[in-house]
Motif scaffolding. Structure first.
Motif, PDB file in Angstrom:
ATOM      1  N   TYR A   1       3.183  46.938   5.088  1.00  0.00           N
ATOM      2  CA  TYR A   1       3.899  47.320   6.305  1.00  0.00           C
ATOM      3  C   TYR A   1       2.932  47.487   7.480  1.00  0.00           C
ATOM      4  CZ  TYR A   1       8.787  48.176   4.947  1.00  0.00           C
ATOM      5  OH  TYR A   1      10.099  48.031   4.597  1.00  0.00           O
ATOM      6  N   ILE A   2       1.736  48.009   7.218  1.00  0.00           N
ATOM      7  CA  ILE A   2       0.752  48.171   8.292  1.00  0.00           C
ATOM      8  C   ILE A   2       0.467  46.829   8.950  1.00  0.00           C
ATOM      9  CG2 ILE A   2      -1.675  48.675   8.807  1.00  0.00           C
ATOM     10  CD1 ILE A   2      -1.615  50.920   6.834  1.00  0.00           C
ATOM     11  N   LEU A   3       0.152  45.830   8.141  1.00  0.00           N
ATOM     12  CA  LEU A   3      -0.180  44.511   8.679  1.00  0.00           C
ATOM     13  C   LEU A   3       1.039  43.840   9.306  1.00  0.00           C
ATOM     14  CD1 LEU A   3      -2.535  43.199   5.839  1.00  0.00           C
ATOM     15  CD2 LEU A   3      -3.177  44.125   8.072  1.00  0.00           C
ATOM     16  N   PHE A   4       2.207  44.020   8.674  1.00  0.00           N
ATOM     17  CA  PHE A   4       3.412  43.377   9.205  1.00  0.00           C
ATOM     18  C   PHE A   4       3.804  43.963  10.554  1.00  0.00           C
ATOM     19  CE2 PHE A   4       7.992  43.105   9.834  1.00  0.00           C
ATOM     20  CZ  PHE A   4       8.190  41.738   9.727  1.00  0.00           C
ATOM     21  N   ASN A   5       3.937  45.285  10.616  1.00  0.00           N
ATOM     22  CA  ASN A   5       4.419  45.908  11.854  1.00  0.00           C
ATOM     23  C   ASN A   5       3.379  45.929  12.959  1.00  0.00           C
ATOM     24  OD1 ASN A   5       7.148  46.581  11.307  1.00  0.00           O
ATOM     25  ND2 ASN A   5       6.475  48.231   9.962  1.00  0.00           N
ATOM     26  N   PHE A   6       2.090  45.853  12.583  1.00  0.00           N
ATOM     27  CA  PHE A   6       1.050  45.888  13.603  1.00  0.00           C
ATOM     28  C   PHE A   6       0.747  44.491  14.144  1.00  0.00           C
ATOM     29  CE2 PHE A   6      -1.716  49.271  15.169  1.00  0.00           C
ATOM     30  CZ  PHE A   6      -2.593  48.569  15.969  1.00  0.00           C
ATOM     31  N   PHE A   7       0.890  43.458  13.290  1.00  0.00           N
ATOM     32  CA  PHE A   7       0.500  42.112  13.714  1.00  0.00           C
ATOM     33  C   PHE A   7       1.545  41.029  13.419  1.00  0.00           C
ATOM     34  CE2 PHE A   7      -3.699  44.141  13.103  1.00  0.00           C
ATOM     35  CZ  PHE A   7      -4.213  43.921  14.367  1.00  0.00           C
ATOM     36  N   LEU A   8       1.970  40.917  12.167  1.00  0.00           N
ATOM     37  CA  LEU A   8       2.769  39.763  11.748  1.00  0.00           C
ATOM     38  C   LEU A   8       4.124  39.684  12.428  1.00  0.00           C
ATOM     39  CD1 LEU A   8       1.981  39.645   7.915  1.00  0.00           C
ATOM     40  CD2 LEU A   8       0.889  38.400   9.799  1.00  0.00           C
ATOM     41  N   PHE A   9       4.755  40.836  12.680  1.00  0.00           N
ATOM     42  CA  PHE A   9       6.066  40.823  13.326  1.00  0.00           C
ATOM     43  C   PHE A   9       5.998  40.173  14.699  1.00  0.00           C
ATOM     44  CE2 PHE A   9       9.372  43.335  15.799  1.00  0.00           C
ATOM     45  CZ  PHE A   9      10.408  42.491  15.427  1.00  0.00           C
ATOM     46  N   SER A  10       4.924  40.455  15.437  1.00  0.00           N
ATOM     47  CA  SER A  10       4.752  39.808  16.741  1.00  0.00           C
ATOM     48  C   SER A  10       4.574  38.304  16.580  1.00  0.00           C
ATOM     49  CB  SER A  10       3.537  40.397  17.470  1.00  0.00           C
ATOM     50  OG  SER A  10       3.792  41.727  17.875  1.00  0.00           O
ATOM     51  N   LEU A  11       3.858  37.905  15.529  1.00  0.00           N
ATOM     52  CA  LEU A  11       3.611  36.485  15.313  1.00  0.00           C
ATOM     53  C   LEU A  11       4.891  35.739  14.986  1.00  0.00           C
ATOM     54  CD1 LEU A  11       1.577  34.147  15.004  1.00  0.00           C
ATOM     55  CD2 LEU A  11       1.315  34.815  12.605  1.00  0.00           C
TER      56      LEU A  11
ATOM     57  N   GLY B   1       7.926  36.376  15.849  1.00  0.00           N
ATOM     58  CA  GLY B   1       8.987  36.295  16.834  1.00  0.00           C
ATOM     59  C   GLY B   1       9.024  37.344  17.920  1.00  0.00           C
ATOM     60  N   TYR B   2       8.555  38.569  17.651  1.00  0.00           N
ATOM     61  CA  TYR B   2       8.729  39.630  18.641  1.00  0.00           C
ATOM     62  C   TYR B   2       7.987  39.344  19.938  1.00  0.00           C
ATOM     63  CZ  TYR B   2       8.525  44.102  21.000  1.00  0.00           C
ATOM     64  OH  TYR B   2       8.616  45.081  21.948  1.00  0.00           O
ATOM     65  N   ASN B   3       6.784  38.817  19.842  1.00  0.00           N
ATOM     66  CA  ASN B   3       6.008  38.540  21.044  1.00  0.00           C
ATOM     67  C   ASN B   3       6.733  37.554  21.953  1.00  0.00           C
ATOM     68  OD1 ASN B   3       3.463  38.924  22.518  1.00  0.00           O
ATOM     69  ND2 ASN B   3       3.140  36.761  22.098  1.00  0.00           N
ATOM     70  N   ALA B   4       7.306  36.505  21.341  1.00  0.00           N
ATOM     71  CA  ALA B   4       8.037  35.506  22.115  1.00  0.00           C
ATOM     72  C   ALA B   4       9.291  36.102  22.741  1.00  0.00           C
ATOM     73  CB  ALA B   4       8.401  34.325  21.221  1.00  0.00           C
ATOM     74  N   LEU B   5      10.050  36.860  21.951  1.00  0.00           N
ATOM     75  CA  LEU B   5      11.287  37.448  22.455  1.00  0.00           C
ATOM     76  C   LEU B   5      11.021  38.449  23.572  1.00  0.00           C
ATOM     77  CD1 LEU B   5      13.234  38.038  19.104  1.00  0.00           C
ATOM     78  CD2 LEU B   5      13.703  36.309  20.854  1.00  0.00           C
ATOM     79  N   SER B   6       9.977  39.260  23.403  1.00  0.00           N
ATOM     80  CA  SER B   6       9.677  40.257  24.432  1.00  0.00           C
ATOM     81  C   SER B   6       9.215  39.589  25.722  1.00  0.00           C
ATOM     82  CB  SER B   6       8.617  41.242  23.930  1.00  0.00           C
ATOM     83  OG  SER B   6       7.412  40.572  23.611  1.00  0.00           O
ATOM     84  N   ASN B   7       8.446  38.509  25.618  1.00  0.00           N
ATOM     85  CA  ASN B   7       8.004  37.798  26.822  1.00  0.00           C
ATOM     86  C   ASN B   7       9.184  37.180  27.563  1.00  0.00           C
ATOM     87  OD1 ASN B   7       5.316  38.422  26.432  1.00  0.00           O
ATOM     88  ND2 ASN B   7       4.835  36.517  25.367  1.00  0.00           N
ATOM     89  N   VAL B   8      10.133  36.644  26.804  1.00  0.00           N
ATOM     90  CA  VAL B   8      11.341  36.077  27.417  1.00  0.00           C
ATOM     91  C   VAL B   8      12.155  37.195  28.077  1.00  0.00           C
ATOM     92  CG1 VAL B   8      13.572  34.995  26.940  1.00  0.00           C
ATOM     93  CG2 VAL B   8      11.496  34.065  25.912  1.00  0.00           C
ATOM     94  N   ALA B   9      12.274  38.330  27.400  1.00  0.00           N
ATOM     95  CA  ALA B   9      13.048  39.452  27.939  1.00  0.00           C
ATOM     96  C   ALA B   9      12.438  39.954  29.244  1.00  0.00           C
ATOM     97  CB  ALA B   9      13.098  40.582  26.909  1.00  0.00           C
ATOM     98  N   VAL B  10      11.119  40.050  29.292  1.00  0.00           N
ATOM     99  CA  VAL B  10      10.437  40.494  30.518  1.00  0.00           C
ATOM    100  C   VAL B  10      10.692  39.509  31.650  1.00  0.00           C
ATOM    101  CG1 VAL B  10       8.186  40.845  31.597  1.00  0.00           C
ATOM    102  CG2 VAL B  10       8.651  41.824  29.344  1.00  0.00           C
TER     103      VAL B  10
ATOM    104  N   ARG C   1       5.493  52.385   7.487  1.00  0.00           N
ATOM    105  CA  ARG C   1       6.686  51.928   6.776  1.00  0.00           C
ATOM    106  C   ARG C   1       7.892  52.193   7.676  1.00  0.00           C
ATOM    107  NH1 ARG C   1       9.017  53.778   0.871  1.00  0.00           N
ATOM    108  NH2 ARG C   1       6.851  53.325   0.242  1.00  0.00           N
ATOM    109  N   PHE C   2       8.249  51.237   8.477  1.00  0.00           N
ATOM    110  CA  PHE C   2       9.444  51.351   9.301  1.00  0.00           C
ATOM    111  C   PHE C   2      10.028  49.966   9.546  1.00  0.00           C
ATOM    112  CE2 PHE C   2       5.821  51.343  12.305  1.00  0.00           C
ATOM    113  CZ  PHE C   2       6.144  50.269  13.122  1.00  0.00           C
ATOM    114  N   HIS C   3      11.315  49.937   9.811  1.00  0.00           N
ATOM    115  CA  HIS C   3      12.038  48.686  10.023  1.00  0.00           C
ATOM    116  C   HIS C   3      11.616  48.057  11.349  1.00  0.00           C
ATOM    117  CE1 HIS C   3      15.396  45.853  10.309  1.00  0.00           C
ATOM    118  NE2 HIS C   3      15.639  46.114   9.033  1.00  0.00           N
ATOM    119  N   PHE C   4      11.533  46.732  11.376  1.00  0.00           N
ATOM    120  CA  PHE C   4      11.075  46.057  12.601  1.00  0.00           C
ATOM    121  C   PHE C   4      11.982  46.342  13.790  1.00  0.00           C
ATOM    122  CE2 PHE C   4      13.826  42.840  10.582  1.00  0.00           C
ATOM    123  CZ  PHE C   4      14.650  42.475  11.643  1.00  0.00           C
ATOM    124  N   MET C   5      13.252  46.713  13.534  1.00  0.00           N
ATOM    125  CA  MET C   5      14.155  47.017  14.644  1.00  0.00           C
ATOM    126  C   MET C   5      13.685  48.239  15.417  1.00  0.00           C
ATOM    127  SD  MET C   5      16.599  44.951  15.308  1.00  0.00           S
ATOM    128  CE  MET C   5      17.621  46.042  16.307  1.00  0.00           C
TER     129      MET C   5
END
Length: 310
Positions: A68-78, A80-89, A162-166
């Motif tokens: 979860y550390i690696l996923f929520n700190f890095f992989l989640f952005s890779l 999709g989150y980074n792309a979605l947040s940039n579009v939202a901004v 340990r937390f949900h990506f949402m």
């Protein structure tokens, strides 16, 4: 539309290159190695001065939380989150442009000393997070996501992540506008973030301290353990001790609760016996839960309508 597609494409490639650079080029402003270093440091504290001495070194859920550390700190952005947040901004800025507004900076702090900028950012961000955290417990639909974090049965430093990506989406969305209204203009934001990570690691670690009088300001392990208590007091059905880095909000607004030493209290939430213990099913759980609730509500409506007709 082409502009947004380009933003998404650049976000994926840009973040991938960022990750490669983070790992291959260690530096003092490198999130990856700061995360690894702080994690190892706090884990060593757990080994040398454990609070719960009978808890295993590789406690229940240790490897899951490490992922979860690696996923929520890095992989989640890779993924999709980074792309979605940039579009939202960009969409938000385009929306402002319809009214002739180029930015929403209301307070200019660039001329403040760096330490003051960092302190202001830290306090404001933490207060926002405290409020969001309260809602994660009070709002039923948000609680379904937050159950992932509270599924921890044995506390250790890695449990922080340990937390949900949402939750990332919710926290960042709520924080964006108030923080965007303050023109910080500094590159050293990682200092604030890594300090918060360090405090969060300690709050969840198997160490037993409360910082004495400073415990009224900073969240601490002896306070945060009660936030994870399975049995909640009758007068606090939604929980207590919602502070992330700072405990002062809980003392100011009456949500602080430390009745006794909580070293051996049971952790979790009511019904957690049926909660999944693997990453995939924990991520899917809130969405499946929503479907079950919708079917239940629809069945109730159908029965009501049938009885009404009869």
């Amino acid at each position: 539309m082409e502009k947004y597609i380009q933003i998404i494409t650049n976000s994926f490639t840009g973040y991938f290159n960022y990750l490669v650079n983070e790992i291959s080029n260690p530096s003092w402003t490198n999130y990856f190695y700061w995360l690894i270093g702080l994690s190892v440091l706090v884990w060593m504290l757990e080994i040398v001065i454990p609070w719960r001495k009978d808890q295993k070194l590789f406690r229940k859920g240790f490897w899951l939380d490490t992922f979860y550390i690696l996923f929520n700190f890095f992989l989640f952005s890779l993924v999709g989150y980074n792309a979605l947040s940039n579009v939202a901004v960009e969409l938000f800025n385009d929306f402002l442009g319809l009214f002739g507004i180029t930015n929403i900076v209301a307070i200019e702090v660039q001329d403040f000393p760096v330490w003051a900028q960092l302190l202001i950012m830290f306090v404001i961000a933490d207060f926002i997070q405290w409020n969001v955290h309260r809602q994660l417990h009070k709002q039923p639909w948000l609680w379904e996501f937050h159950k992932v974090h509270h599924s921890v049965k044995e506390m250790g430093f890695a449990a922080q992540f340990r937390f949900h990506f949402m939750e990332t989406i919710i926290y960042k969305s709520v924080q964006y506008i108030p923080l965007a209204m303050i023109g910080f203009g500094i590159q050293e934001f990682f200092v604030v973030h890594m300090f918060a990570v360090f405090i969060g690691h300690l709050n969840h670690a198997n160490v037993g301290w409360n910082y004495g009088v400073f415990g009224y300001l900073l969240n601490n392990p002896k306070m945060h353990i009660w936030h994870h208590a399975k049995a909640l007091p009758e007068d606090r059905p939604y929980g207590m001790n919602f502070g992330l880095s700072l405990s002062i909000w809980d003392y100011l607004f009456g949500t602080a609760y430390i009745p006794k030493e909580g070293k051996s209290i049971e952790l979790g939430f009511e019904g957690d016996e049926e909660f999944p213990e693997d990453f995939k099913n924990q991520m899917a759980f809130p969405f499946r839960k929503s479907k079950v609730k919708n079917r239940f509500n629809n069945n109730k409506k159908s029965i009501y309508n049938e009885n009404k007709t009869i």
